[in-house]
Design an enzyme around this catalytic site. Structure first.
Site, PDB file in Angstrom:
ATOM      1  N   HIS A  77       0.815  -1.215   0.000  1.00 52.57           N
ATOM      2  CA  HIS A  77       0.000   0.000   0.000  1.00 52.57           C
ATOM      3  C   HIS A  77       0.854   1.273   0.000  1.00 52.57           C
ATOM      4  O   HIS A  77       0.360   2.345  -0.333  1.00 52.57           O
ATOM      5  CB  HIS A  77      -0.982  -0.003   1.181  1.00 52.57           C
ATOM      6  CG  HIS A  77      -0.374   0.284   2.516  1.00 52.57           C
ATOM      7  ND1 HIS A  77      -0.048  -0.704   3.426  1.00 52.57           N
ATOM      8  CD2 HIS A  77      -0.039   1.459   3.125  1.00 52.57           C
ATOM      9  CE1 HIS A  77       0.452  -0.153   4.512  1.00 52.57           C
ATOM     10  NE2 HIS A  77       0.468   1.156   4.360  1.00 52.57           N
ATOM     11  N   ASP A 113       0.104  -7.526   1.232  1.00 56.47           N
ATOM     12  CA  ASP A 113       0.603  -6.166   1.437  1.00 56.47           C
ATOM     13  C   ASP A 113       2.128  -6.122   1.461  1.00 56.47           C
ATOM     14  O   ASP A 113       2.733  -5.414   2.263  1.00 56.47           O
ATOM     15  CB  ASP A 113       0.037  -5.553   2.714  1.00 56.47           C
ATOM     16  CG  ASP A 113       0.127  -4.026   2.717  1.00 56.47           C
ATOM     17  OD1 ASP A 113       0.359  -3.451   1.642  1.00 56.47           O
ATOM     18  OD2 ASP A 113      -0.009  -3.422   3.787  1.00 56.47           O
ATOM     19  N   GLY A 167       3.454   6.703   8.176  1.00 60.42           N
ATOM     20  CA  GLY A 167       4.814   6.830   7.662  1.00 60.42           C
ATOM     21  C   GLY A 167       5.700   5.688   8.105  1.00 60.42           C
ATOM     22  O   GLY A 167       6.760   5.450   7.526  1.00 60.42           O
ATOM     23  N   ASN A 168       5.272   4.957   9.154  1.00 55.67           N
ATOM     24  CA  ASN A 168       6.015   3.786   9.612  1.00 55.67           C
ATOM     25  C   ASN A 168       5.766   2.576   8.723  1.00 55.67           C
ATOM     26  O   ASN A 168       6.496   1.584   8.804  1.00 55.67           O
ATOM     27  CB  ASN A 168       5.625   3.407  11.042  1.00 55.67           C
ATOM     28  CG  ASN A 168       6.550   3.997  12.083  1.00 55.67           C
ATOM     29  OD1 ASN A 168       6.107   4.636  13.021  1.00 55.67           O
ATOM     30  ND2 ASN A 168       7.856   3.788  11.926  1.00 55.67           N
ATOM     31  N   SER A 169       4.726   2.616   7.923  1.00 66.30           N
ATOM     32  CA  SER A 169       4.381   1.462   7.087  1.00 66.30           C
ATOM     33  C   SER A 169       5.569   1.029   6.241  1.00 66.30           C
ATOM     34  O   SER A 169       6.187   1.843   5.552  1.00 66.30           O
ATOM     35  CB  SER A 169       3.205   1.800   6.172  1.00 66.30           C
ATOM     36  OG  SER A 169       2.020   1.955   6.896  1.00 66.30           O
ATOM     37  N   THR A 192       2.993  -2.573   9.468  1.00 64.94           N
ATOM     38  CA  THR A 192       2.032  -2.370   8.385  1.00 64.94           C
ATOM     39  C   THR A 192       0.765  -1.637   8.768  1.00 64.94           C
ATOM     40  O   THR A 192       0.161  -0.976   7.936  1.00 64.94           O
ATOM     41  CB  THR A 192       1.653  -3.731   7.759  1.00 64.94           C
ATOM     42  OG1 THR A 192       0.884  -3.518   6.588  1.00 64.94           O
ATOM     43  CG2 THR A 192       0.856  -4.586   8.735  1.00 64.94           C
ATOM     44  N   ALA A 193       0.302  -1.715  10.036  1.00 57.73           N
ATOM     45  CA  ALA A 193      -0.986  -1.099  10.373  1.00 57.73           C
ATOM     46  C   ALA A 193      -1.095  -0.887  11.873  1.00 57.73           C
ATOM     47  O   ALA A 193      -0.352  -1.474  12.665  1.00 57.73           O
ATOM     48  CB  ALA A 193      -2.136  -1.997   9.903  1.00 57.73           C
ATOM     49  N   ILE A 194      -2.047  -0.012  12.242  1.00 58.54           N
ATOM     50  CA  ILE A 194      -2.364   0.196  13.646  1.00 58.54           C
ATOM     51  C   ILE A 194      -3.860   0.040  13.831  1.00 58.54           C
ATOM     52  O   ILE A 194      -4.649   0.196  12.900  1.00 58.54           O
ATOM     53  CB  ILE A 194      -1.923   1.592  14.147  1.00 58.54           C
ATOM     54  CG1 ILE A 194      -2.623   2.709  13.345  1.00 58.54           C
ATOM     55  CG2 ILE A 194      -0.422   1.734  14.106  1.00 58.54           C
ATOM     56  CD1 ILE A 194      -2.367   4.104  13.882  1.00 58.54           C
ATOM     57  N   GLY A 230      -6.530 -28.329  -1.917  1.00 57.33           N
ATOM     58  CA  GLY A 230      -7.852 -28.857  -2.235  1.00 57.33           C
ATOM     59  C   GLY A 230      -8.741 -29.168  -1.054  1.00 57.33           C
ATOM     60  O   GLY A 230      -9.495 -30.151  -1.092  1.00 57.33           O
ATOM     61  N   ILE A 231      -8.682 -28.334   0.000  1.00 54.37           N
ATOM     62  CA  ILE A 231      -9.538 -28.578   1.163  1.00 54.37           C
ATOM     63  C   ILE A 231     -10.270 -27.304   1.569  1.00 54.37           C
ATOM     64  O   ILE A 231      -9.838 -26.203   1.254  1.00 54.37           O
ATOM     65  CB  ILE A 231      -8.730 -29.087   2.376  1.00 54.37           C
ATOM     66  CG1 ILE A 231      -7.682 -28.050   2.806  1.00 54.37           C
ATOM     67  CG2 ILE A 231      -8.094 -30.437   2.084  1.00 54.37           C
ATOM     68  CD1 ILE A 231      -6.942 -28.405   4.092  1.00 54.37           C
TER      69      ILE A 231
END
Length: 346
Positions: free
Chosen positions: A98, A128, A200-202, A218-220, A258-259
């Site tokens: 992102h 991401d 900005g830390n992402s 990545t997120a907070i 396949g499950i």
């Protein structure tokens, strides 16, 4: 006189030292780790072209009255994030998808204020994760650790570029592992930390106290946009798997066995198989409906979402060791991952 002073010092009570206190002349610090890690964390600035409506033109009544066509204007926007150099020789940088989504220009600035135009090697929206490449000498990479060894309570540092202020380091602990169901990404298996992660830390680094990269911030979890002590990072083991495919093929070729799974009716941890495709890798390996998968390649499976995520980042053609329980019996199978496209064609 000297002898008298020496005898007096022996009679005086020792200076008390509080339990856990740092000995005089020393200080508790992670400065050496920060010095080693920060050269490998970069600022990422992007430019993108957005299409926007002009309010007066967007009004359909005005459009019809003045015979104005329904047009949109384009404008250039900028944003900032962080990244981590993981291969100094090849100039490879890990960041969040992102951070570079829709970017027409990607510029990387190193800690020593060198700027480079970056090439987008590949990106994967579902996890991401994105990989960039720059041509530069004398880069410093952050060594990758093993996020599977993390435990709740381990100390970690978050390094990034919050609010575009420049490199910032925050500290905290691992609050939880294997967080899923947050709706942030398609495949979720987050490290939760209380180390402050701000805009900005992402794409920045989550490192252990031995300077090893264990996650990409990545997120907070926040209603106001500010950090409230609940941050999430992509485990480096997941990012490493995605990165290897992006570097090799430019995209991710996901596999499956396949499950379909659900939470066990017993309420125990694991993922119960509720359906299995005929002639699928799982069926060929001897798995059956009702089996409860408890671990994959030695990693415990706590919930169905965790199994789906783990399988979703496995490349087609690889093999996994699946341990499961059938009734009261513990069993094991070796399962080969097949390409998802092949499964869709059946």
């Amino acid at each position: 006189m000297i002898l008298r002073l020496a005898l007096l010092s022996l009679l005086l009570p020792p200076t008390p030292i509080l339990a856990g206190a740092v000995p005089p002349g020393q200080k508790a610090s992670v400065a050496s780790i920060v010095r080693a890690v920060t050269p490998g964390v970069v600022n990422i600035a992007t430019k993108r072209i957005e299409s926007v409506e002009v309010p007066s033109i967007a009004d359909p009544v005005l459009q019809e009255f003045f015979e104005i066509p329904n047009t949109r204007l384009k404008r250039e926007t900028t944003s900032a994030g962080s990244g981590v150099i993981v291969d100094a020789a090849r100039g490879l940088i890990l960041t969040n998808e992102h951070v570079v989504r829709g970017a027409s220009v990607i510029e990387v600035t190193t800690k020593d204020d060198r700027r480079f135009r970056a090439q987008l090697v590949g990106k994967d929206k579902a996890t991401d994760v994105a990989v960039l490449k720059i041509k530069a000498d004398n880069l410093s990479a952050v060594p990758m650790g093993d996020s599977r060894t993390l435990e709740v309570g381990d100390f970690v540092l978050a390094v990034g570029n919050p609010f575009g202020l420049g490199q910032t380091v925050t500290s905290g602990i691992v609050s939880a592992m294997g967080r899923t169901g947050l709706g942030i990404e398609g495949y979720e298996d987050f490290i939760q930390t209380d180390a402050s992660i701000n805009p900005g830390n992402s794409g920045g680094a989550l490192v252990t106290l031995d300077g090893k990269l264990v996650g990409l911030n990545t997120a907070i979890f926040s209603k106001s946009g500010a950090s409230h002590g609940i941050g999430f990072a992509i485990p480096i083991d997941m990012a490493r798997r995605i990165m290897s495919q992006l570097v090799e093929m430019g995209e991710v070729h996901r596999g499956q066995i396949g499950i379909s799974v659900r939470s066990p009716a017993s309420g125990r941890a694991g993922a119960e198989i509720v359906s299995i495709e005929p002639a699928s890798p799982a069926a060929l390996a001897g798995l059956s409906r009702g089996d409860v998968v408890e671990s994959v390649d030695g990693r415990a499976i706590a919930a169905p979402a965790q199994l789906r995520t783990l399988l979703g980042v496995m490349p087609a053609g690889s093999e996994i060791d699946v341990r499961f329980r059938r009734g009261g019996e513990a069993m094991q199978a070796r399962v080969k991952i097949e390409a998802r496209q092949k499964a869709a064609a059946r």
